[in-house]
Design a protein around this motif. Structure first.
Motif, PDB file in Angstrom:
ATOM      1  N   VAL A 122       0.851  -1.182   0.000  1.00  0.00           N
ATOM      2  CA  VAL A 122       0.000   0.000   0.000  1.00  0.00           C
ATOM      3  C   VAL A 122       0.890   1.236   0.000  1.00  0.00           C
ATOM      4  O   VAL A 122       1.956   1.241   0.628  1.00  0.00           O
ATOM      5  CB  VAL A 122      -0.953   0.004   1.229  1.00  0.00           C
ATOM      6  N   SER A 123       0.485   2.244  -0.741  1.00  0.00           N
ATOM      7  CA  SER A 123       1.194   3.518  -0.770  1.00  0.00           C
ATOM      8  C   SER A 123       0.460   4.492   0.147  1.00  0.00           C
ATOM      9  O   SER A 123      -0.650   4.936  -0.178  1.00  0.00           O
ATOM     10  CB  SER A 123       1.267   4.065  -2.201  1.00  0.00           C
ATOM     11  N   GLU A 124       1.040   4.792   1.301  1.00  0.00           N
ATOM     12  CA  GLU A 124       0.357   5.606   2.300  1.00  0.00           C
ATOM     13  C   GLU A 124       1.360   6.323   3.185  1.00  0.00           C
ATOM     14  O   GLU A 124       2.424   5.783   3.513  1.00  0.00           O
ATOM     15  CB  GLU A 124      -0.543   4.713   3.171  1.00  0.00           C
ATOM     16  N   ASN A 125       1.031   7.590   3.545  1.00  0.00           N
ATOM     17  CA  ASN A 125       1.863   8.383   4.446  1.00  0.00           C
ATOM     18  C   ASN A 125       1.157   8.716   5.756  1.00  0.00           C
ATOM     19  O   ASN A 125       1.815   9.059   6.744  1.00  0.00           O
ATOM     20  CB  ASN A 125       2.289   9.705   3.780  1.00  0.00           C
ATOM     21  N   ASN A 126      -0.175   8.650   5.742  1.00  0.00           N
ATOM     22  CA  ASN A 126      -0.953   9.052   6.905  1.00  0.00           C
ATOM     23  C   ASN A 126      -0.898   7.969   7.985  1.00  0.00           C
ATOM     24  O   ASN A 126      -1.244   6.810   7.738  1.00  0.00           O
ATOM     25  CB  ASN A 126      -2.413   9.308   6.483  1.00  0.00           C
ATOM     26  N   MET A 127      -0.483   8.369   9.175  1.00  0.00           N
ATOM     27  CA  MET A 127      -0.321   7.413  10.266  1.00  0.00           C
ATOM     28  C   MET A 127      -1.642   6.741  10.641  1.00  0.00           C
ATOM     29  O   MET A 127      -1.684   5.535  10.900  1.00  0.00           O
ATOM     30  CB  MET A 127       0.270   8.137  11.491  1.00  0.00           C
TER      31      MET A 127
END
Length: 452
Positions: A147-152
């Motif tokens: 998954v491409s994600e930055n939000n904690m």
């Protein structure tokens, strides 16, 4: 409406100042203060590791040993102390392009092939970019999710829904928490994100890998507390033009520190090097002045490395000293011992010392090899290529004993070496391999007389 307050935070150590400072008064770093918005009454999370927080007698704690499982990469298992520990938090640092993402994607493939559920979170690449690397590495598994994600908060949601056994976050500097009003990669964001991943690892028993960027000095970017919070810190080292990579453990709560694993970078990914000594000794079969083989301890294993020295007449008023893979001060100190105790004239000579293969040696057993390498190059005398030399050298020139002598000798004999020069005090109780000659010396003058 109240005025927004700001604070200045050192990006090296996390020190806080009400105004901008050119130099941090805590760590001494220059130009590291960054302005951040100050938020009052920030939420803090309590960490409950292992359940009941009620104090209990240590003898009543039910515990046998850590639950480990193999990564199917023997070199990585050695560095980790025997494999992955359930619920551990591992920080992996290294220069850009060194192969951190490649290594962890291969680890994810091996673990998922065992039927373990793995979640790979990419904060720097899209899912398609990660898939492209996976195709190059022949990674394909039903148990590996990306998954491409930055939000904690979104990452925590995915972990709670998927319930993976292994979580890989690439990289920690790209993850942000909306409750922390500062840019991703700042001290506050990195510290808060690491704290939440530590909660995830301990609460759900998820083995978590965090990829960390490094500074120009080679240290992991962010506050030093980042390394204190995790269970294991691994550094991936190597030169861009060199095919070989060294994975080194500098902190490990579940195993020995300073263990190394050696990998070779190929077009299809990283391949393990089962015999590091063979790699570091490649090309050392030719007898040349200044070339010495020294058995160095790296954690629990012995690695034979080649040390090369070049001594040449200087064209400047002050001679130059350069050391790669060895502490510069150690080179200067042993050069002074040679001049004072043996009378070797080196004040008009440039001295260059290099450890072949990109490995570093920081143990005192290399002292005797350094002394002999300098003398060999200066006097143009060849040391036989079937001989190893090791021992600690004191300021008076005496050769002092070192540890793990039997292990060093056995490794040399296995690699085809026939002779060794060691400290005289280490001869007692030593078992010599068949057709192997061991010479024990007490002072560097004896060694120089033996060769010169």
């Amino acid at each position: 409406m109240s005025k927004t307050k700001t604070k200045y935070v050192c990006q090296a150590c996390g020190a806080v100042s009400p105004k901008w400072l050119g130099k941090c008064i805590e760590c001494g770093a220059w130009n590291t203060f960054v302005e951040e918005i100050e938020v009052k009454n920030e939420k803090t999370q309590s960490l409950n590791i292992g359940g009941d927080s009620k104090p209990q007698k240590i003898k009543d704690v039910a515990f046998d040993k850590e639950e480990r499982y193999s990564t199917k990469m023997n070199e990585l298992d050695i560095v980790l102390g025997g494999g992955l520990v359930k619920g551990s938090l591992i920080l992996v640092g290294g220069d850009p392009g060194i192969g951190k993402s490649t290594l962890l994607l291969q680890v994810a493939s091996n673990l998922s092939a065992q039927g373990r559920l793995v979640l790979y979170v990419s904060g720097e690449e899209s899912v398609k970019q990660t898939k492209l690397r996976a195709q190059r590495l022949s990674v394909d598994s039903d148990s590996l999710y990306i998954v491409s994600e930055n939000n904690m908060e979104r990452i925590k949601f995915h972990v709670e829904q998927l319930k993976p056994e292994v979580l890989i976050v690439d990289s920690i500097q790209t993850v942000y928490n909306t409750e922390v009003v500062s840019a991703p990669g700042s001290v506050s964001q990195v510290r808060e994100a690491t704290n939440q991943f530590m909660n995830i690892a301990k609460k759900y028993g998820v083995c978590t890998f965090l990829v960390g960027h490094v500074t120009k000095q080679g240290a992991i970017a962010g506050p030093k507390i980042l390394e204190h919070m995790v269970d294991t810190v691994l550094y991936f080292e190597g030169e861009g033009h060199n095919l070989f990579r060294i994975l080194r453990a500098v902190k490990n709560r579940f195993g020995s520190t300073n263990e190394i694993g050696v990998f070779e970078m190929t077009g299809t990914g990283l391949k393990e090097v089962d015999n590091p000594s063979k790699i570091f000794l490649s090309g050392s079969q030719i007898n040349m002045p200044g070339s010495i083989v020294v058995p160095a301890l790296e954690g629990t294993r012995t690695v034979l490395v080649e040390m090369q020295c070049l001594v040449s007449h200087t064209n400047y008023n002050i001679p130059k000293r350069m050391a790669i893979g060895i502490d510069y001060n150690k080179l200067v100190l042993l050069t002074a011992v040679l001049e004072k105790k043996v009378g070797m004239s080196l004040y008009e000579q440039d001295i260059y010392l290099n450890i072949v293969g990109g490995v570093s040696i920081d143990e005192p057993s290399a002292d005797l090899a350094i002394v002999m390498a300098i003398a060999s190059s200066h006097r143009d005398v060849v040391v036989p290529n079937d001989m190893i030399i090791f021992g600690e050298v004191g300021l008076t020139g005496e050769i002092r004993p070192v540890n793990q002598v039997q292990q060093r000798i056995n490794e040399a004999a296995k690699m085809g070496f026939k002779k060794a020069i060691i400290p005289h005090d280490n001869l007692e109780g030593l078992v010599r391999p068949a057709e192997f000659t061991v010479i024990g010396l007490k002072h560097i003058e004896e060694m120089l007389k033996y060769f010169l």
